[in-house]
Motif scaffolding. Structure first.
Motif, short mmCIF file in Angstrom:
data_model
loop_
_atom_site.label_atom_id
_atom_site.label_comp_id
_atom_site.label_asym_id
_atom_site.label_seq_id
_atom_site.Cartn_x
_atom_site.Cartn_y
_atom_site.Cartn_z
N UNK A 69 -23.97 -32.47 43.16
CA UNK A 69 -23.90 -33.93 43.33
C UNK A 69 -23.63 -34.33 44.77
N UNK A 70 -23.13 -33.39 45.57
CA UNK A 70 -22.74 -33.73 46.94
C UNK A 70 -23.90 -34.27 47.77
N UNK A 71 -25.13 -33.80 47.50
CA UNK A 71 -26.27 -34.29 48.29
C UNK A 71 -26.51 -35.78 48.04
N UNK A 72 -26.21 -36.24 46.82
CA UNK A 72 -26.36 -37.66 46.52
C UNK A 72 -25.29 -38.47 47.27
N UNK A 73 -24.07 -37.94 47.32
CA UNK A 73 -23.01 -38.62 48.05
C UNK A 73 -23.34 -38.71 49.53
N UNK A 74 -23.81 -37.60 50.10
CA UNK A 74 -24.13 -37.59 51.52
C UNK A 74 -25.27 -38.56 51.82
N UNK A 75 -26.30 -38.60 50.97
CA UNK A 75 -27.40 -39.55 51.18
C UNK A 75 -26.91 -40.98 51.08
N UNK A 76 -25.97 -41.22 50.16
CA UNK A 76 -25.45 -42.57 50.00
C UNK A 76 -24.73 -43.06 51.25
N UNK A 77 -23.87 -42.21 51.85
CA UNK A 77 -23.11 -42.67 53.02
C UNK A 77 -23.96 -42.65 54.29
N UNK A 78 -25.01 -41.80 54.32
CA UNK A 78 -25.86 -41.74 55.52
C UNK A 78 -26.95 -42.80 55.48
N UNK A 79 -27.59 -42.96 54.32
CA UNK A 79 -28.72 -43.87 54.23
C UNK A 79 -28.30 -45.31 53.96
N UNK A 80 -27.16 -45.51 53.31
CA UNK A 80 -26.78 -46.87 52.90
C UNK A 80 -25.35 -47.19 53.32
N UNK A 81 -24.99 -46.96 54.62
CA UNK A 81 -23.59 -47.16 55.03
C UNK A 81 -23.15 -48.62 55.01
N UNK A 89 -22.38 -52.28 49.84
CA UNK A 89 -21.04 -52.27 49.24
C UNK A 89 -20.70 -50.89 48.68
N UNK A 90 -21.67 -50.27 47.99
CA UNK A 90 -21.41 -48.94 47.44
C UNK A 90 -21.25 -47.91 48.54
N UNK A 91 -22.04 -48.02 49.59
CA UNK A 91 -21.93 -47.09 50.70
C UNK A 91 -20.56 -47.17 51.36
N UNK A 92 -20.07 -48.38 51.57
CA UNK A 92 -18.75 -48.55 52.20
C UNK A 92 -17.64 -47.97 51.31
N UNK A 93 -17.75 -48.20 50.00
CA UNK A 93 -16.74 -47.64 49.10
C UNK A 93 -16.78 -46.12 49.12
N UNK A 94 -17.99 -45.54 49.17
CA UNK A 94 -18.12 -44.09 49.21
C UNK A 94 -17.49 -43.53 50.47
N UNK A 95 -17.72 -44.20 51.62
CA UNK A 95 -17.11 -43.75 52.88
C UNK A 95 -15.59 -43.80 52.77
N UNK A 96 -15.07 -44.90 52.20
CA UNK A 96 -13.62 -45.07 52.10
C UNK A 96 -12.98 -44.04 51.16
N UNK A 97 -13.66 -43.72 50.05
CA UNK A 97 -13.10 -42.79 49.07
C UNK A 97 -13.36 -41.34 49.43
N UNK A 98 -14.39 -41.10 50.23
CA UNK A 98 -14.79 -39.73 50.50
C UNK A 98 -15.49 -39.10 49.32
N UNK A 99 -15.94 -39.94 48.41
CA UNK A 99 -16.67 -39.48 47.22
C UNK A 99 -17.33 -40.69 46.57
N UNK A 100 -17.99 -40.48 45.45
CA UNK A 100 -18.69 -41.58 44.80
C UNK A 100 -17.72 -42.70 44.40
N UNK A 101 -18.14 -43.94 44.53
CA UNK A 101 -17.33 -45.04 43.99
C UNK A 101 -17.22 -44.91 42.47
N UNK A 102 -16.11 -45.42 41.93
CA UNK A 102 -15.98 -45.38 40.47
C UNK A 102 -17.01 -46.30 39.83
#
Length: 688
Positions: free
Chosen positions: A660-672, A675-688
């Motif tokens: 699943x990590x590749x999806x998280x990395x794509x989320x924070x790199x492609x969609x920083x 809203x979801x991208x920012x939450x992912x960056x803040x949590x260091x993982x997928x948003x709930x």
């Protein structure tokens, strides 16, 4: 229905089986021991053959048919003592006002009998028919414990002219017998040991009253509560407690034939158990020899051991040892009796085989019928022991095709035939046998891992026609619900299994016709969406939408579209359990053990060739990949792109965080900046 009546005797109440996680038998996970073991008998079914229950019409020859029909009609009208009284008073010409008054008095008296404060006996007006007053006064005394007064009341009733005791003659005679035969306390034998000789002899005095009960019922006196039938059980009890087991067995068989199936079966078990409890002693052995000389007693005791032998020996080792010892003792006694020309030699051979007396079993089989199910089954077992699997298979085919194979024996016989066919490399024939026996785990193993796809398709096309109205998948989490499934339902399941196997093999067109109707539509839409996603002629947005629709459909319906029936997905249990012993046992334990029941080299090669996905819920990974491809066609920093990446990664994040990590990395790199991208960056993982 009359209230002041005692039901038929029962010696014991069976203990309930404990509840818990329970799965059906997987016969292909078992080795030669279970294949060579004697089949387990089914006591109630066998007793039915000795003493089949009579229909009401069967009594016509005895002149009792009209009496039975009249009593049945009264039962169906639920006549109470008050209702019977009203009928009798009307017959005698009483005025309605007096009928109502006496009926009310009777109702009051009935209430008095069961009053907790034990008031004085009811007093009846002089114009109350004597049999009603005498019977209920006797009942009051009985429940109060004054058996002397009860005895006097009921004997006085029976001394009335016959036309004045039409309604209570049967009841009074029955209760006079019951006065002399007490209720059961525990399982019978401990109670008998604690009784005095005088008390036991007094029980024999009750026999004549039980016989009189039946004579009165046949003569036309009312028997609305079936006391003639019940009297058989109580009379048998009196004989049993005085050591006359043969008489007791004969009476319990009559009770069974008269219609009391459950009470008679329980009581026959108790008599047989009592006889074998002292089998090791000299007196006990002498008693068993006497029973062996009586045909019906011999058959009941033999059936008892055949039925008991297979009951949970793994659960109670000492009980299993005791039953084994009793079987050997009984087989020896029967051998000493030199029984040859008797109707139950097939059962005697069965018992001898169970006791390990294979030579004796073969000897008794010589005079057993060629059409006997037990005889042919034991012949098959002996053939397997001698290494003649071909003869064993032929005999088992004869057993399974016999109309005499019923109840719990049927699935076991089909399982034996299925295992013999597996050893002969007749995999399609084995699948058919397990289907007919209702053994779905064994069927699924053969269908998923042993048969080639074209072989399975040929089998399904021939044996499993498409059925309608069966789209809903049925799961069977416990053995009692699974071992004997309707053949039609399992054949539908086999079509569905084939559809999923074809879909996993990337044969969507072939798979389509084997899916149930509703799933067929879902599968077709999924395939169309996947194809649209790979269609380079479509716009990226259309392709992304198609990929995403396919991903969402597979995530929701993946088990039904691609899941394996056994490992790794366990669709058989709805994915709720991760368990099936077959593949592991045949790959390791049985392969190393060899012998009967072990897999052949050809089977093992087939299992290796027909591999299944390695990861459990593999279709979730496929759904995640489809979601990844959908997101790859979408622009960066898009809320929709972020949603796709977050959702698809969430499908596998708990089971496989690394994947699943590749999806998280794509989320924070492609969609920083989403809203979801920012939450992912803040949590260091997928948003709930």
């Amino acid at each position: 229905m009359r209230a002041v009546v005692i039901a038929a005797a029962c010696f014991l109440i069976p203990h309930a089986r404990a509840c818990g996680p329970d799965f059906p038998n997987a016969y292909l996970a078992e080795g030669s021991v279970s294949l060579l073991s004697a089949p387990e008998g089914y006591f109630a079914a066998e007793i039915e053959k000795i003493a089949p229950r009579k229909k009401d019409a069967a009594a016509a020859d005895s002149g009792a048919a009209l009496v039975i029909a009249a009593n049945k009609a009264k039962r169906e009208n639920e006549l109470t003592e008050t209702g019977v009284l009203r009928m009798e008073l009307a017959r005698r010409g009483y005025a309605q006002e007096r009928v109502d008054a006496l009926a009310g008095r009777l109702e009051s008296a009935r209430a008095t009998i069961f009053a907790e404060d034990w008031a004085s006996p009811p007093v009846f007006p002089g114009d109350m028919p004597a049999e009603f007053a005498l019977y209920l006064n006797g009942a009051f005394a009985y429940w109060k414990g004054d058996h002397g007064t009860a005895d006097k009341c009921w004997k006085t009733l029976l001394a009335l002219p016959a036309e004045e005791r039409r309604h209570y003659t049967v009841n009074a005679a029955y209760m006079l017998g019951r006065l002399r035969v007490p209720d059961a306390q525990g399982e019978g034998l401990p109670e008998r040991q604690s009784m005095s000789v005088e008390a036991m002899h007094e029980m024999l005095h009750g026999v004549k009253w039980f016989q009189q009960t039946r004579d009165a019922a046949e003569a036309g006196f009312d028997d609305i509560s079936d006391l003639a039938q019940a009297s058989l059980g109580w009379e048998a009890r009196a004989h049993f407690f005085n050591g006359y087991s043969t008489e007791a067995i004969h009476l319990y068989l009559r009770q069974h034939a008269a219609g009391d199936h459950r009470g008679a079966v329980l009581s026959l078990r108790a008599v047989a158990r009592d006889a074998f409890e002292s089998a090791d002693s000299e007196d006990g052995a002498r008693h068993l020899r006497q029973l062996a000389r009586d045909e019906k007693s011999r058959r009941v005791l033999t059936l008892y051991l055949l039925a008991r032998f297979g009951l949970f020996p793994w659960f109670d080792y000492e009980a299993g040892k005791k039953l084994d010892r009793q079987s050997r003792i009984w087989a020896g006694i029967l051998d000493e009796a030199e029984l040859r020309d008797v109707p139950d030699t097939d059962r005697l051979a069965w018992l001898a085989y169970q006791a390990g007396r294979f030579d004796l079993a073969a000897q008794w089989l010589k005079s057993a019928s060629d059409s006997s199910v037990p005889a042919n089954w034991i012949r098959a077992k002996l053939a397997l022991r001698s290494g003649d699997a071909v003869r064993a298979g032929g005999l088992l085919e004869k057993v399974t095709s016999s109309p005499g194979l019923v109840g719990g024996a049927r699935p076991v016989a089909w399982a034996d035939l299925g295992r013999v066919r597996m050893g002969a490399g007749k995999y399609a024939g084995a699948l058919d046998a397990f289907l007919r026996g209702g053994h779905w785990q064994d069927c699924a193993y053969i269908a998923e891992r042993v048969l080639a796809l074209d072989e399975l398709m040929a089998f399904v096309d021939e044996h499993c026609p498409q059925q309608t109205g069966t789209d809903e998948r049925q799961f069977f989490p416990v053995a009692e619900e699974r071992e004997e499934q309707d053949e039609k339902a399992l054949r539908n399941e086999l079509r569905h299994l084939l559809a999923r196997r074809l879909a996993r093999a990337n044969k969507p067109e072939d798979a389509r016709e084997y899916f149930p109707e509703k799933l067929r539509q879902i599968h077709a839409a999924y395939v169309d969406d996947v194809r649209a996603g790979f269609n380079g002629e479509l716009a990226p947005g259309e392709r992304a939408k198609a990929f995403w629709n396919a991903a969402a459909s597979l995530r929701e319906n993946g088990m039904a579209l691609l899941g394996t029936e056994l490992a790794p997905d366990y669709s058989i249990w709805g994915g709720n359990f991760e368990w099936s012993p077959i593949a592991g046992a045949r790959r390791d334990k049985l392969r190393r053990g060899g012998g009967l029941g072990a897999p052949t080299e050809d089977e093992l090669k087939r299992v290796e060739a027909h591999a299944v996905p390695r990861k459990r819920f593999h279709y979730r990974y496929r759904a995640a990949d489809l979601g990844w491809w959908a997101a790859s066609l979408m622009p960066n920093d898009s809320d929709e792109t972020a949603r796709m990446l977050n959702t698809a990664g969430g499908w596998i994040k708990k089971r496989d965080p690394g994947e699943a990590n590749r999806f998280y990395r794509a989320l924070v790199i492609r969609c920083p900046n989403t809203a979801l991208g920012k939450q992912a960056v803040a949590r260091g993982w997928f948003p709930e």
